[in-house]
Design a protein around this motif. Structure first.
Motif, PDB file in Angstrom:
ATOM      1  N   UNK A   1      26.336 -15.770  52.030  1.00 26.86           N
ATOM      2  CA  UNK A   1      27.679 -15.295  52.347  1.00 26.86           C
ATOM      3  C   UNK A   1      28.201 -16.063  53.546  1.00 26.86           C
ATOM      4  N   UNK A   2      29.503 -15.974  53.764  1.00 27.34           N
ATOM      5  CA  UNK A   2      30.060 -16.563  54.972  1.00 27.34           C
ATOM      6  C   UNK A   2      29.536 -15.800  56.176  1.00 27.34           C
ATOM      7  N   UNK A   3      28.995 -16.496  57.127  1.00 26.93           N
ATOM      8  CA  UNK A   3      28.491 -15.859  58.339  1.00 26.93           C
ATOM      9  C   UNK A   3      29.609 -15.772  59.358  1.00 26.93           C
ATOM     10  N   UNK A   4      29.467 -14.805  60.219  1.00 33.81           N
ATOM     11  CA  UNK A   4      30.445 -14.670  61.279  1.00 33.81           C
ATOM     12  C   UNK A   4      30.356 -15.861  62.202  1.00 33.81           C
ATOM     13  N   UNK A   5      31.487 -16.325  62.676  1.00 33.87           N
ATOM     14  CA  UNK A   5      31.494 -17.494  63.555  1.00 33.87           C
ATOM     15  C   UNK A   5      30.870 -17.175  64.887  1.00 33.87           C
ATOM     16  N   UNK A   6      30.311 -18.182  65.523  1.00 33.24           N
ATOM     17  CA  UNK A   6      29.753 -18.018  66.861  1.00 33.24           C
ATOM     18  C   UNK A   6      30.883 -18.107  67.851  1.00 33.24           C
ATOM     19  N   UNK A   7      30.542 -18.038  69.108  1.00 35.82           N
ATOM     20  CA  UNK A   7      31.554 -18.131  70.141  1.00 35.82           C
ATOM     21  C   UNK A   7      32.299 -19.450  70.036  1.00 35.82           C
ATOM     22  N   UNK A   8      31.616 -20.455  69.533  1.00 39.18           N
ATOM     23  CA  UNK A   8      32.246 -21.762  69.380  1.00 39.18           C
ATOM     24  C   UNK A   8      33.052 -21.852  68.091  1.00 39.18           C
ATOM     25  N   UNK A   9      33.012 -20.793  67.288  1.00 35.79           N
ATOM     26  CA  UNK A   9      33.796 -20.757  66.067  1.00 35.79           C
ATOM     27  C   UNK A   9      33.163 -21.483  64.905  1.00 35.79           C
ATOM     28  N   UNK A  10      31.830 -21.712  64.960  1.00 39.19           N
ATOM     29  CA  UNK A  10      31.145 -22.390  63.869  1.00 39.19           C
ATOM     30  C   UNK A  10      30.874 -21.382  62.782  1.00 39.19           C
ATOM     31  N   UNK A  11      31.123 -21.735  61.526  1.00 36.89           N
ATOM     32  CA  UNK A  11      30.898 -20.823  60.409  1.00 36.89           C
ATOM     33  C   UNK A  11      29.776 -21.334  59.549  1.00 36.89           C
ATOM     34  N   UNK A  12      29.187 -20.430  58.761  1.00 36.60           N
ATOM     35  CA  UNK A  12      28.126 -20.841  57.844  1.00 36.60           C
ATOM     36  C   UNK A  12      28.656 -21.818  56.812  1.00 36.60           C
ATOM     37  N   UNK A  13      29.930 -21.650  56.414  1.00 39.24           N
ATOM     38  CA  UNK A  13      30.475 -22.582  55.434  1.00 39.24           C
ATOM     39  C   UNK A  13      30.532 -23.979  56.006  1.00 39.24           C
ATOM     40  N   UNK A  14      30.831 -24.073  57.285  1.00 37.24           N
ATOM     41  CA  UNK A  14      30.842 -25.381  57.920  1.00 37.24           C
ATOM     42  C   UNK A  14      29.469 -25.997  57.925  1.00 37.24           C
TER      43      UNK A  14
ATOM     44  N   UNK B   1      27.208 -25.423  55.767  1.00 36.32           N
ATOM     45  CA  UNK B   1      26.862 -25.749  54.383  1.00 36.32           C
ATOM     46  C   UNK B   1      27.469 -27.073  53.966  1.00 36.32           C
ATOM     47  N   UNK B   2      28.716 -27.337  54.431  1.00 33.65           N
ATOM     48  CA  UNK B   2      29.404 -28.538  53.971  1.00 33.65           C
ATOM     49  C   UNK B   2      28.681 -29.810  54.395  1.00 33.65           C
ATOM     50  N   UNK B   3      28.147 -29.826  55.619  1.00 37.44           N
ATOM     51  CA  UNK B   3      27.539 -31.055  56.131  1.00 37.44           C
ATOM     52  C   UNK B   3      26.358 -31.520  55.288  1.00 37.44           C
ATOM     53  N   UNK B   4      25.331 -30.641  55.052  1.00 47.05           N
ATOM     54  CA  UNK B   4      24.219 -31.128  54.233  1.00 47.05           C
ATOM     55  C   UNK B   4      24.602 -31.393  52.795  1.00 47.05           C
ATOM     56  N   UNK B   5      25.523 -30.577  52.241  1.00 50.05           N
ATOM     57  CA  UNK B   5      25.931 -30.799  50.855  1.00 50.05           C
ATOM     58  C   UNK B   5      26.658 -32.132  50.733  1.00 50.05           C
ATOM     59  N   UNK B   6      27.492 -32.448  51.725  1.00 50.62           N
ATOM     60  CA  UNK B   6      28.202 -33.716  51.686  1.00 50.62           C
ATOM     61  C   UNK B   6      27.228 -34.885  51.724  1.00 50.62           C
ATOM     62  N   UNK B   7      26.163 -34.725  52.503  1.00 51.43           N
ATOM     63  CA  UNK B   7      25.189 -35.815  52.580  1.00 51.43           C
ATOM     64  C   UNK B   7      24.447 -35.983  51.271  1.00 51.43           C
TER      65      UNK B   7
ATOM     66  N   UNK C   1      20.521 -23.241  60.429  1.00 51.59           N
ATOM     67  CA  UNK C   1      21.829 -23.081  61.064  1.00 51.59           C
ATOM     68  C   UNK C   1      22.262 -21.627  61.112  1.00 51.59           C
ATOM     69  N   UNK C   2      22.031 -20.913  60.010  1.00 56.88           N
ATOM     70  CA  UNK C   2      22.370 -19.485  59.975  1.00 56.88           C
ATOM     71  C   UNK C   2      21.489 -18.682  60.928  1.00 56.88           C
ATOM     72  N   UNK C   3      20.224 -19.075  61.041  1.00 62.65           N
ATOM     73  CA  UNK C   3      19.340 -18.409  62.001  1.00 62.65           C
ATOM     74  C   UNK C   3      19.879 -18.603  63.420  1.00 62.65           C
ATOM     75  N   UNK C   4      20.336 -19.817  63.721  1.00 65.23           N
ATOM     76  CA  UNK C   4      20.889 -20.088  65.050  1.00 65.23           C
ATOM     77  C   UNK C   4      22.118 -19.235  65.328  1.00 65.23           C
ATOM     78  N   UNK C   5      22.872 -18.925  64.271  1.00 70.61           N
ATOM     79  CA  UNK C   5      24.053 -18.070  64.407  1.00 70.61           C
ATOM     80  C   UNK C   5      23.707 -16.585  64.347  1.00 70.61           C
ATOM     81  N   UNK C   6      22.422 -16.291  64.157  1.00 73.99           N
ATOM     82  CA  UNK C   6      21.943 -14.912  64.027  1.00 73.99           C
ATOM     83  C   UNK C   6      22.587 -14.211  62.837  1.00 73.99           C
ATOM     84  N   UNK C   7      22.832 -14.977  61.784  1.00 77.04           N
ATOM     85  CA  UNK C   7      23.389 -14.422  60.549  1.00 77.04           C
ATOM     86  C   UNK C   7      22.250 -13.898  59.681  1.00 77.04           C
ATOM     87  N   UNK C   8      22.387 -12.716  59.097  1.00 72.01           N
ATOM     88  CA  UNK C   8      21.286 -12.102  58.326  1.00 72.01           C
ATOM     89  C   UNK C   8      20.697 -12.967  57.223  1.00 72.01           C
TER      90      UNK C   8
END
Length: 228
Positions: A29-42, A44-50, A89-96
């Motif tokens: 699922x989409x994770x809540x953004x961190x204080x820096x506004x980073x989202x899980x979808x963001x 996801x895009x980087x590794x998928x793009x690679x 990345x999601x672990x770093x954001x503390x997303x479940x």
């Protein structure tokens, strides 16, 4: 797609360790953004793009030739890398979902070191490396869903495909009629409305460019890549 991945985990490619993840319900699922506004979808895009920018050098690697006419498809670690990157990345954001996704990525990494996809003159077969670094291949045992050897004659193939595509492969799919018809509805077959054979899914942990080229060379039909 998560449901298809779980179906793939129930198939022959992970017979040695299916129970490890089968009970898990992995929902990305989409994770809540961190204080820096980073989202899980963001993330996801980087590794998928690679992965989408497939390395031509890697894709052109010749499959390994072993005794006789058998060919072994090269391993591909990129799918494992995508899930590991996303999960951490999601672990770093503390997303479940982070921890189960990272575990799934580690599991794919383990499977990529163990599972080998072999083709000879007449059949496609799943084998296992005796150790992660070994060139020695051993029998992968019986298919845990429908029984029987993890070996299927090319003459029994009805269709094969890569999802979502060959250029961005997550799952490899094929349908065959070698499995007794009474078992066609077992496992992932229960979701097959077309029937006409037993369907199989497995994670794209091998070089699908090589696999596709060899399937075509062997005359294996595909509605998308080798229509008859």
């Amino acid at each position: 797609m998560a449901n298809l991945l779980l179906l793939a985990l129930s198939d022959a490619t992970i017979a040695p360790a299916t129970a490890f993840l089968a009970p898990a319900s992995i929902s990305i699922r989409h994770a809540a953004g961190s204080a820096a506004g980073v989202s899980a979808m963001g993330l996801w895009r980087a590794p998928v793009a690679s992965v989408a920018k497939r390395s031509r050098a890697a894709a052109s690697l010749a499959p390994r030739m072993v005794a006789g006419s058998e060919v072994i498809i090269q391993e591909d670690f990129r799918l494992a890398a995508v899930f590991l990157t996303l999960g951490l990345g999601l672990v770093a954001l503390k997303a479940p979902p982070g921890l189960p996704v990272a575990i799934f990525g580690a599991f794919l990494l383990f499977q990529t070191t163990k599972i080998r996809f072999a083709l000879d003159d007449t059949a496609f077969e799943l084998k296992r490396a005796s150790t992660p670094q070994s060139e020695e291949l051993i029998n992968s045992g019986e298919n845990i869903v429908v029984g029987g050897a993890n070996r299927w004659d090319f003459s029994t193939f009805v269709n094969y495909d890569f999802f979502p595509s060959k250029d961005l492969p997550i799952l490899v799919y094929f349908k065959e009629t070698q499995t007794p018809e009474a078992k066609w509805g077992d496992g992932p077959g229960k979701f097959d409305d077309k029937k006409g054979g037993q369907i199989h899914f497995f994670p794209a942990i091998c070089n699908v460019e090589q696999l596709n080229d060899l399937f075509i060379a062997k005359g294996v039909p595909s509605e998308r890549y080798n229509p008859k």
